[in-house]
Design a protein around this motif. Sequence first.
Motif, short mmCIF file in Angstrom:
data_model
loop_
_atom_site.label_atom_id
_atom_site.label_comp_id
_atom_site.label_asym_id
_atom_site.label_seq_id
_atom_site.Cartn_x
_atom_site.Cartn_y
_atom_site.Cartn_z
N CYS A 163 0.83 -1.21 0.00
CA CYS A 163 0.00 0.00 0.00
C CYS A 163 0.86 1.26 0.00
O CYS A 163 0.52 2.27 -0.61
CB CYS A 163 -0.92 0.00 1.21
SG CYS A 163 -2.15 -1.33 1.18
N SER A 164 2.01 1.19 0.66
CA SER A 164 2.87 2.37 0.76
C SER A 164 3.50 2.74 -0.58
O SER A 164 3.85 3.90 -0.80
CB SER A 164 3.97 2.14 1.81
OG SER A 164 4.91 1.19 1.35
N VAL A 165 3.65 1.77 -1.50
CA VAL A 165 4.20 2.11 -2.81
C VAL A 165 3.09 2.39 -3.82
O VAL A 165 3.32 3.08 -4.82
CB VAL A 165 5.13 0.99 -3.36
CG1 VAL A 165 6.32 0.80 -2.48
CG2 VAL A 165 4.38 -0.31 -3.56
N THR A 166 1.90 1.88 -3.56
CA THR A 166 0.80 2.06 -4.52
C THR A 166 0.10 3.40 -4.34
O THR A 166 -0.24 4.07 -5.32
CB THR A 166 -0.22 0.91 -4.38
OG1 THR A 166 0.44 -0.33 -4.54
CG2 THR A 166 -1.31 1.03 -5.44
N LEU A 167 -0.12 3.80 -3.08
CA LEU A 167 -0.83 5.05 -2.82
C LEU A 167 -0.16 6.27 -3.44
O LEU A 167 -0.84 7.09 -4.07
CB LEU A 167 -0.99 5.25 -1.31
CG LEU A 167 -2.37 4.91 -0.73
CD1 LEU A 167 -2.36 5.09 0.77
CD2 LEU A 167 -3.46 5.76 -1.37
N PRO A 168 1.16 6.44 -3.32
CA PRO A 168 1.79 7.61 -3.95
C PRO A 168 1.58 7.64 -5.47
O PRO A 168 1.43 8.71 -6.05
CB PRO A 168 3.27 7.45 -3.60
CG PRO A 168 3.28 6.65 -2.35
CD PRO A 168 2.14 5.69 -2.48
N VAL A 169 1.55 6.46 -6.10
CA VAL A 169 1.33 6.41 -7.54
C VAL A 169 -0.07 6.91 -7.87
O VAL A 169 -0.27 7.71 -8.80
CB VAL A 169 1.53 4.97 -8.07
CG1 VAL A 169 1.20 4.91 -9.57
CG2 VAL A 169 2.95 4.50 -7.81
N ILE A 170 -1.05 6.44 -7.11
CA ILE A 170 -2.43 6.84 -7.35
C ILE A 170 -2.61 8.33 -7.07
O ILE A 170 -3.27 9.05 -7.83
CB ILE A 170 -3.39 6.00 -6.49
CG1 ILE A 170 -3.37 4.54 -6.96
CG2 ILE A 170 -4.80 6.56 -6.51
CD1 ILE A 170 -4.10 3.59 -6.07
N LEU A 171 -2.00 8.82 -6.00
CA LEU A 171 -2.16 10.22 -5.62
C LEU A 171 -1.41 11.17 -6.55
O LEU A 171 -1.65 12.38 -6.54
CB LEU A 171 -1.70 10.43 -4.18
CG LEU A 171 -2.58 9.78 -3.11
CD1 LEU A 171 -1.92 9.90 -1.74
CD2 LEU A 171 -3.97 10.41 -3.09
N SER A 172 -0.48 10.64 -7.36
CA SER A 172 0.23 11.50 -8.30
C SER A 172 -0.67 11.92 -9.47
O SER A 172 -0.32 12.81 -10.23
CB SER A 172 1.47 10.78 -8.85
OG SER A 172 1.10 9.68 -9.66
N GLU A 173 -1.81 11.24 -9.60
CA GLU A 173 -2.81 11.60 -10.62
C GLU A 173 -3.31 13.02 -10.35
O GLU A 173 -3.75 13.34 -9.25
CB GLU A 173 -3.96 10.61 -10.57
CG GLU A 173 -5.21 11.03 -11.29
CD GLU A 173 -5.00 11.12 -12.77
OE1 GLU A 173 -5.17 12.22 -13.31
OE2 GLU A 173 -4.64 10.09 -13.37
N GLN A 174 -3.24 13.87 -11.37
CA GLN A 174 -3.58 15.28 -11.18
C GLN A 174 -4.88 15.71 -11.86
O GLN A 174 -5.25 16.88 -11.79
CB GLN A 174 -2.43 16.15 -11.71
CG GLN A 174 -1.14 16.00 -10.94
CD GLN A 174 -1.29 16.42 -9.49
OE1 GLN A 174 -1.89 17.44 -9.18
NE2 GLN A 174 -0.73 15.62 -8.58
N HIS A 175 -5.58 14.77 -12.51
CA HIS A 175 -6.75 15.20 -13.29
C HIS A 175 -8.04 14.47 -12.92
O HIS A 175 -9.11 15.02 -13.08
CB HIS A 175 -6.47 15.03 -14.78
CG HIS A 175 -5.28 15.81 -15.24
ND1 HIS A 175 -5.29 17.18 -15.35
CD2 HIS A 175 -4.03 15.40 -15.60
CE1 HIS A 175 -4.09 17.61 -15.77
NE2 HIS A 175 -3.32 16.55 -15.93
N ARG A 176 -7.95 13.23 -12.47
CA ARG A 176 -9.18 12.50 -12.11
C ARG A 176 -9.61 12.82 -10.68
O ARG A 176 -8.77 13.03 -9.81
CB ARG A 176 -8.96 10.99 -12.20
CG ARG A 176 -9.00 10.43 -13.60
CD ARG A 176 -8.88 8.91 -13.56
NE ARG A 176 -8.60 8.42 -14.88
CZ ARG A 176 -7.40 8.40 -15.45
NH1 ARG A 176 -6.37 8.84 -14.76
NH2 ARG A 176 -7.24 7.96 -16.66
N THR A 177 -10.91 12.78 -10.49
CA THR A 177 -11.44 12.79 -9.13
C THR A 177 -11.14 11.43 -8.50
O THR A 177 -11.37 10.39 -9.11
CB THR A 177 -12.96 13.03 -9.13
OG1 THR A 177 -13.22 14.34 -9.61
CG2 THR A 177 -13.53 12.87 -7.74
#
Length: 544
Positions: free
Chosen positions: A429-443
């Motif tokens: 989870c600690s490596v996946t969450l930053p990837v998901i949160l780097s998304e700048q356009h989707r809700t």
Amino acid sequence: MTPSLDRGEIVVDLETEQGGRHLVVDAKGGGQRADLSNSVLVLGQNELERIASDAASRLNLLDLRTGTAADVPDRTGASELTADLFRLRVEIETLKEESTKRDRLLADKEVLGAQEASILSGGGDELAARREALRAKEQLVIRSTRELEAFGELQQLLPRIVAAQEQQAERLAELHRLTVPLPGVQSVVESISAAQVFSGMLLDEIRPLKSALQNADALTREANLRFREDAAPLRASLEEAETGLGQITSQLRNVETELDALAENDKRIEVAEAKYEEIRKLRAIILDNIEGIEEEQYRTREDLARATTGQISRNVVIVVEHLADVGEFRQVLLDCLKGTGTRVSLIEAVAESILPRQLLEIVETCDSNGLAVAAGIPTERAERLIQHLSREDTLCSLTKVSLRDRVDFRLRDGAVEKSVDTLSTGQKCSVTLPVILSEQHRTLILDQPEDHLDNAYLVEHVVDGITRRSNAQTIIATHNANIPVLGSADTVVVLASDGKTGEVVSSGKFDDGSVVDWITGLMEGGREAFARRSAFYASHGETS
């Protein structure tokens, strides 16, 4: 839109440039809208773990960002051509097997010719002359018989050609009808119209051939009958004059007929091999184009992975390995080789070392040495494997197989990069969450992203990732007050439940009075414990 609920549902009111959408997303996928995946992403804790643990899910997550998720090249055309090639190989092999009779027939002709010459040498000039006359008549019978066979094949083939051309004309007419209303394609319409004219001219030329073939066939039949009638009395007189010569002559005639047929057989082989090469090149063009698309997809994914790695925590690296996911390839081989006694270890070795297209071409050319070298297996095993795979359905399956890029999220631990597949649940989870949160356009709608994460990591990486998402909305269901407080949430909604239904008990900005009261009351130990910890930290800070 990705639904991600174990139980219950989420109601989403989505406003886009195309208008509003009201969706009710439930655990069974109700409300799922693939066309809205570029606008909103809903993920729960289970989905975070699933993405981290599944290579295909990691690839899909990356493709949501690149917009290539739906760009899967169609391999149907290449598969159909592979089936055509298989059938042509069978035909060519059958024709070549027929050609192996030539040496025996030539030997028989030599022996029979010598026997015939021996008899004729003692029969005088008159007998020799009659024999030559009979040979000439029989050659005419043989030639006209072959011509009749050819006319028969042509008369069977011609209706199919006419029908195919008529069907092509209908398709061109339909294509013309569909294209005319489209804007900006006048040149295409003109080309289609020209093709229609050419198709009509071709039909006008082909249709009269039936009558011409029938006339030619009738004339040839008359000639064949006449040649037979002319040869009959000659043959009878020779058979009476020479005991045994008729039998030798008949045998020699049969041998010559078979040799003439082999000459036609050679022509068929030449035509079939030319057609095979033409289809093989066409399939190569299709596969080359598909590989070009896959290369472009890889470069797009690689560029995004590199850019995203630069945006997120220095401890997380996104790696894209080109065509490294052989799972589909391995399964196709397992299915195709089921029941053949082929060891799974051998199948694994082939799947890991050879591309599907490479294996396809190796099997088609029966290149057992090439397979042995490429897969690192004994030649005799390679030969048996090629025999098992040399089936039309198997080769078509190999043509359709597409290796996928493999996406890995890696955790930097000192000088070592650890694959997400080797990490614990919390580390995943600690490596996946930053990837998901780097998304700048989707809700983003996240359900308890703090599970399995300690507060230090949560504050340093997750909260920081949320605050950097300034261009898109983030909605989080959480039990950890650090997220709304340190994330300076624009809106905090406090929910309560009686075990059956939920209700909103307070809402407002993170620093509104009522919201602050609820947050401090809900923190571990409540407001009093919070105050004691604050005093402790203040005192500890002063003394240190």
